[in-house]
Design a protein around this motif. Structure first.
Motif, PDB file in Angstrom:
ATOM      1  N   ALA A 183     100.140 102.297 -10.985  1.00 51.32           N
ATOM      2  CA  ALA A 183     100.748 101.090 -10.435  1.00 51.32           C
ATOM      3  C   ALA A 183     102.043 100.710 -11.145  1.00 51.32           C
ATOM      4  O   ALA A 183     103.056 100.410 -10.513  1.00 51.32           O
ATOM      5  CB  ALA A 183      99.752  99.935 -10.486  1.00 51.32           C
ATOM      6  N   LEU A 184     102.036 100.716 -12.487  1.00 57.68           N
ATOM      7  CA  LEU A 184     103.241 100.346 -13.226  1.00 57.68           C
ATOM      8  C   LEU A 184     104.300 101.429 -13.111  1.00 57.68           C
ATOM      9  O   LEU A 184     105.477 101.144 -12.876  1.00 57.68           O
ATOM     10  CB  LEU A 184     102.908 100.100 -14.697  1.00 57.68           C
ATOM     11  CG  LEU A 184     104.105  99.728 -15.584  1.00 57.68           C
ATOM     12  CD1 LEU A 184     104.723  98.413 -15.128  1.00 57.68           C
ATOM     13  CD2 LEU A 184     103.698  99.652 -17.052  1.00 57.68           C
ATOM     14  N   ASN A 185     103.910 102.671 -13.258  1.00 59.01           N
ATOM     15  CA  ASN A 185     104.846 103.786 -13.164  1.00 59.01           C
ATOM     16  C   ASN A 185     105.562 103.783 -11.818  1.00 59.01           C
ATOM     17  O   ASN A 185     106.791 103.949 -11.742  1.00 59.01           O
ATOM     18  CB  ASN A 185     104.083 105.090 -13.366  1.00 59.01           C
ATOM     19  CG  ASN A 185     104.970 106.310 -13.336  1.00 59.01           C
ATOM     20  OD1 ASN A 185     105.180 106.901 -12.284  1.00 59.01           O
ATOM     21  ND2 ASN A 185     105.485 106.705 -14.495  1.00 59.01           N
ATOM     22  N   ALA A 186     104.836 103.554 -10.745  1.00 53.82           N
ATOM     23  CA  ALA A 186     105.424 103.535  -9.408  1.00 53.82           C
ATOM     24  C   ALA A 186     106.335 102.326  -9.226  1.00 53.82           C
ATOM     25  O   ALA A 186     107.399 102.422  -8.601  1.00 53.82           O
ATOM     26  CB  ALA A 186     104.325 103.527  -8.348  1.00 53.82           C
ATOM     27  N   ALA A 187     105.942 101.191  -9.770  1.00 53.87           N
ATOM     28  CA  ALA A 187     106.765  99.990  -9.659  1.00 53.87           C
ATOM     29  C   ALA A 187     108.091 100.150 -10.388  1.00 53.87           C
ATOM     30  O   ALA A 187     109.149  99.731  -9.888  1.00 53.87           O
ATOM     31  CB  ALA A 187     106.010  98.786 -10.202  1.00 53.87           C
ATOM     32  N   VAL A 219     104.732  97.994  -5.874  1.00 52.34           N
ATOM     33  CA  VAL A 219     104.372  98.771  -4.689  1.00 52.34           C
ATOM     34  C   VAL A 219     102.889  99.101  -4.752  1.00 52.34           C
ATOM     35  O   VAL A 219     102.306  99.195  -5.833  1.00 52.34           O
ATOM     36  CB  VAL A 219     105.194 100.076  -4.586  1.00 52.34           C
ATOM     37  CG1 VAL A 219     106.669  99.782  -4.348  1.00 52.34           C
ATOM     38  CG2 VAL A 219     105.033 100.928  -5.850  1.00 52.34           C
ATOM     39  N   ASP A 220     102.273  99.282  -3.598  1.00 57.03           N
ATOM     40  CA  ASP A 220     100.874  99.686  -3.564  1.00 57.03           C
ATOM     41  C   ASP A 220     100.755 101.178  -3.852  1.00 57.03           C
ATOM     42  O   ASP A 220     101.578 101.976  -3.389  1.00 57.03           O
ATOM     43  CB  ASP A 220     100.263  99.387  -2.190  1.00 57.03           C
ATOM     44  CG  ASP A 220     100.019  97.898  -1.974  1.00 57.03           C
ATOM     45  OD1 ASP A 220      99.950  97.171  -2.977  1.00 57.03           O
ATOM     46  OD2 ASP A 220      99.901  97.483  -0.813  1.00 57.03           O
ATOM     47  N   VAL A 221      99.727 101.550  -4.611  1.00 59.86           N
ATOM     48  CA  VAL A 221      99.491 102.960  -4.947  1.00 59.86           C
ATOM     49  C   VAL A 221      98.051 103.318  -4.626  1.00 59.86           C
ATOM     50  O   VAL A 221      97.205 102.447  -4.440  1.00 59.86           O
ATOM     51  CB  VAL A 221      99.776 103.243  -6.438  1.00 59.86           C
ATOM     52  CG1 VAL A 221     101.224 102.942  -6.786  1.00 59.86           C
ATOM     53  CG2 VAL A 221      98.832 102.429  -7.339  1.00 59.86           C
ATOM     54  N   ARG A 263      95.780  98.255  -7.504  1.00 63.27           N
ATOM     55  CA  ARG A 263      96.642  98.834  -6.469  1.00 63.27           C
ATOM     56  C   ARG A 263      98.122  98.597  -6.749  1.00 63.27           C
ATOM     57  O   ARG A 263      98.976  99.374  -6.299  1.00 63.27           O
ATOM     58  CB  ARG A 263      96.297  98.234  -5.104  1.00 63.27           C
ATOM     59  CG  ARG A 263      94.981  98.752  -4.529  1.00 63.27           C
ATOM     60  CD  ARG A 263      94.713  98.163  -3.164  1.00 63.27           C
ATOM     61  NE  ARG A 263      93.456  98.662  -2.606  1.00 63.27           N
ATOM     62  CZ  ARG A 263      92.896  98.184  -1.507  1.00 63.27           C
ATOM     63  NH1 ARG A 263      93.486  97.196  -0.842  1.00 63.27           N
ATOM     64  NH2 ARG A 263      91.761  98.686  -1.068  1.00 63.27           N
ATOM     65  N   ARG A 264      98.430  97.524  -7.473  1.00 60.99           N
ATOM     66  CA  ARG A 264      99.830  97.277  -7.815  1.00 60.99           C
ATOM     67  C   ARG A 264      99.927  96.543  -9.142  1.00 60.99           C
ATOM     68  O   ARG A 264      99.020  95.808  -9.524  1.00 60.99           O
ATOM     69  CB  ARG A 264     100.565  96.510  -6.720  1.00 60.99           C
ATOM     70  CG  ARG A 264     100.061  95.120  -6.395  1.00 60.99           C
ATOM     71  CD  ARG A 264     101.052  94.357  -5.506  1.00 60.99           C
ATOM     72  NE  ARG A 264     101.471  95.122  -4.345  1.00 60.99           N
ATOM     73  CZ  ARG A 264     102.565  94.838  -3.624  1.00 60.99           C
ATOM     74  NH1 ARG A 264     103.327  93.802  -3.967  1.00 60.99           N
ATOM     75  NH2 ARG A 264     102.905  95.559  -2.583  1.00 60.99           N
ATOM     76  N   ALA A 265     101.014  96.761  -9.832  1.00 64.06           N
ATOM     77  CA  ALA A 265     101.249  96.111 -11.121  1.00 64.06           C
ATOM     78  C   ALA A 265     101.753  94.689 -10.908  1.00 64.06           C
ATOM     79  O   ALA A 265     102.330  94.364  -9.860  1.00 64.06           O
ATOM     80  CB  ALA A 265     102.263  96.905 -11.932  1.00 64.06           C
ATOM     81  N   ALA A 271     107.953  95.456 -19.101  1.00 66.41           N
ATOM     82  CA  ALA A 271     108.359  96.851 -19.266  1.00 66.41           C
ATOM     83  C   ALA A 271     109.872  96.990 -19.232  1.00 66.41           C
ATOM     84  O   ALA A 271     110.471  97.703 -20.052  1.00 66.41           O
ATOM     85  CB  ALA A 271     107.733  97.707 -18.171  1.00 66.41           C
ATOM     86  N   GLN A 272     110.502  96.317 -18.297  1.00 66.01           N
ATOM     87  CA  GLN A 272     111.957  96.408 -18.166  1.00 66.01           C
ATOM     88  C   GLN A 272     112.661  95.766 -19.353  1.00 66.01           C
ATOM     89  O   GLN A 272     113.641  96.303 -19.875  1.00 66.01           O
ATOM     90  CB  GLN A 272     112.390  95.751 -16.857  1.00 66.01           C
ATOM     91  CG  GLN A 272     111.917  96.487 -15.615  1.00 66.01           C
ATOM     92  CD  GLN A 272     112.158  95.713 -14.335  1.00 66.01           C
ATOM     93  OE1 GLN A 272     112.230  94.472 -14.344  1.00 66.01           O
ATOM     94  NE2 GLN A 272     112.277  96.424 -13.227  1.00 66.01           N
TER      95      GLN A 272
END
Length: 325
Positions: free
Chosen positions: A213-217, A224-226, A239-241, A249-250
């Protein structure tokens, strides 16, 4: 939404003396198959020894005590949707304040967690197959009953409580360079990354490749949903961060890496075979990032020579029978 170090400091003051201080254990090269010739210092934060068997007790206690102090705890008590550990923590914290806790879990939740929930006196409701199903039912219950809704990870009070763990680690290891932590929805990560950034410590976020979830976001620049399909999904299957996690993280420049289920399973067994630590797959996920001998971009983490690293072993509410096969 953004978490601050001041939030974490306030949480530490609020829950101090009511949680177990984190225990630390020194690691060695046997714990990291891909370690360089000079592995530096390796430490384990044994947070699975916390009340209820995971770091979640910190955030739950901060949430309950904050609302108690503000006079916002309703007669209907508190309710939460959880894969298990957050529900355990909420039930424990609520019981300590004489408050009723109603916990919603997926029907797939491990029996060991369900049994412990009953032991804390919680009202337990099982339905659906994923965390999102339990969350929807929890929302409906809160709306109709008047119960105060907590969240497994998407709440500043929950994340701030989790961040107190990093404050304790820094107090014990002031020269630490890097902290490695498993990520689900991002409550623990948001607190750890926020506190670590305050101390000048780098954070490595580790997720199963099919619960990213975090990696995809971070790749998409927004939540985003994963897909959720991992041996560690009972704890890391969001499903999402959260915005809290993405912002942390940023802001901190955290590194996001992925590991396979095979690595997680093997690492969990290494922790048992080498150290007699029976932890959850989620806890093994963090260490799994350091056990890959052939690091690919975005896969695993290889410390630099002399780097001082702490791995957070976040929970141990697990059935250890498969470790003995």
């Amino acid at each position: 939404m953004e978490l601050s170090y001041a939030d974490i400091k306030a949480a530490a003051d609020r829950i101090g003396g009511r949680i177990r201080p984190v225990a630390l254990a020194a690691g060695d090269r046997a714990d990291t198959a891909g370690a360089p010739a000079d592995p530096g210092e390796l430490w384990f934060a044994l947070e699975f020894m916390q009340h209820t068997g995971s770091f979640k007790a910190r955030g739950a206690l901060n949430f309950i005590r904050s609302h108690r102090d503000a006079g916002t705890l309703p007669e209907a008590g508190v309710t939460i949707a959880s894969g298990g550990n957050a529900g355990l923590a909420c039930a424990w914290a609520a019981a300590g304040q004489g408050v009723t806790a109603t916990v919603f879990l997926p029907a797939t939740a491990p029996a060991v967690k369900v049994d412990r929930l009953h032991g804390y006196g919680a009202q337990v409701r099982l339905l659906g197959e994923q965390y999102a199903d339990a969350l929807a039912a929890c929302h409906e219950f809160a709306a109709t009953s008047g119960a105060l809704m907590s969240h497994a990870y998407d709440n500043p009070l929950i994340a701030a409580g989790a961040g107190t763990l990093m404050a304790e680690i820094h107090q014990r290891l002031p020269r630490l360079d890097t902290v490695v932590v498993a990520v689900g929805g991002g409550g623990l990560f948001a607190g750890i990354a926020t506190a670590a950034h305050h101390y000048g410590i780098h954070t490595v976020a580790v997720e199963p490749e099919h619960c990213r979830a975090l990696n995809a976001a971070l790749a998409a620049g927004e939540p985003v949903d994963v897909e959720v399909n991992s041996v560690a999904a009972d704890s890391l299957g969001a499903r999402r961060a959260t915005e809290l996690a993405i912002t942390a993280a940023q802001r901190s420049g955290a590194r996001s890496v992925l590991v396979t289920d095979e690595q997680i399973i093997a690492t969990r067994r290494i922790l048992w075979a080498e150290r007699r630590l029976a932890v959850e797959h989620a806890a093994a996920t963090a260490l799994a990032a350091l056990t890959d001998e052939d690091i690919e971009p975005g896969r695993g983490y290889r410390p630099e020579p002399g780097e001082r690293v702490c791995i957070i072993l976040c929970g141990a509410n697990t059935d250890p029978s498969d470790l003995l096969r």
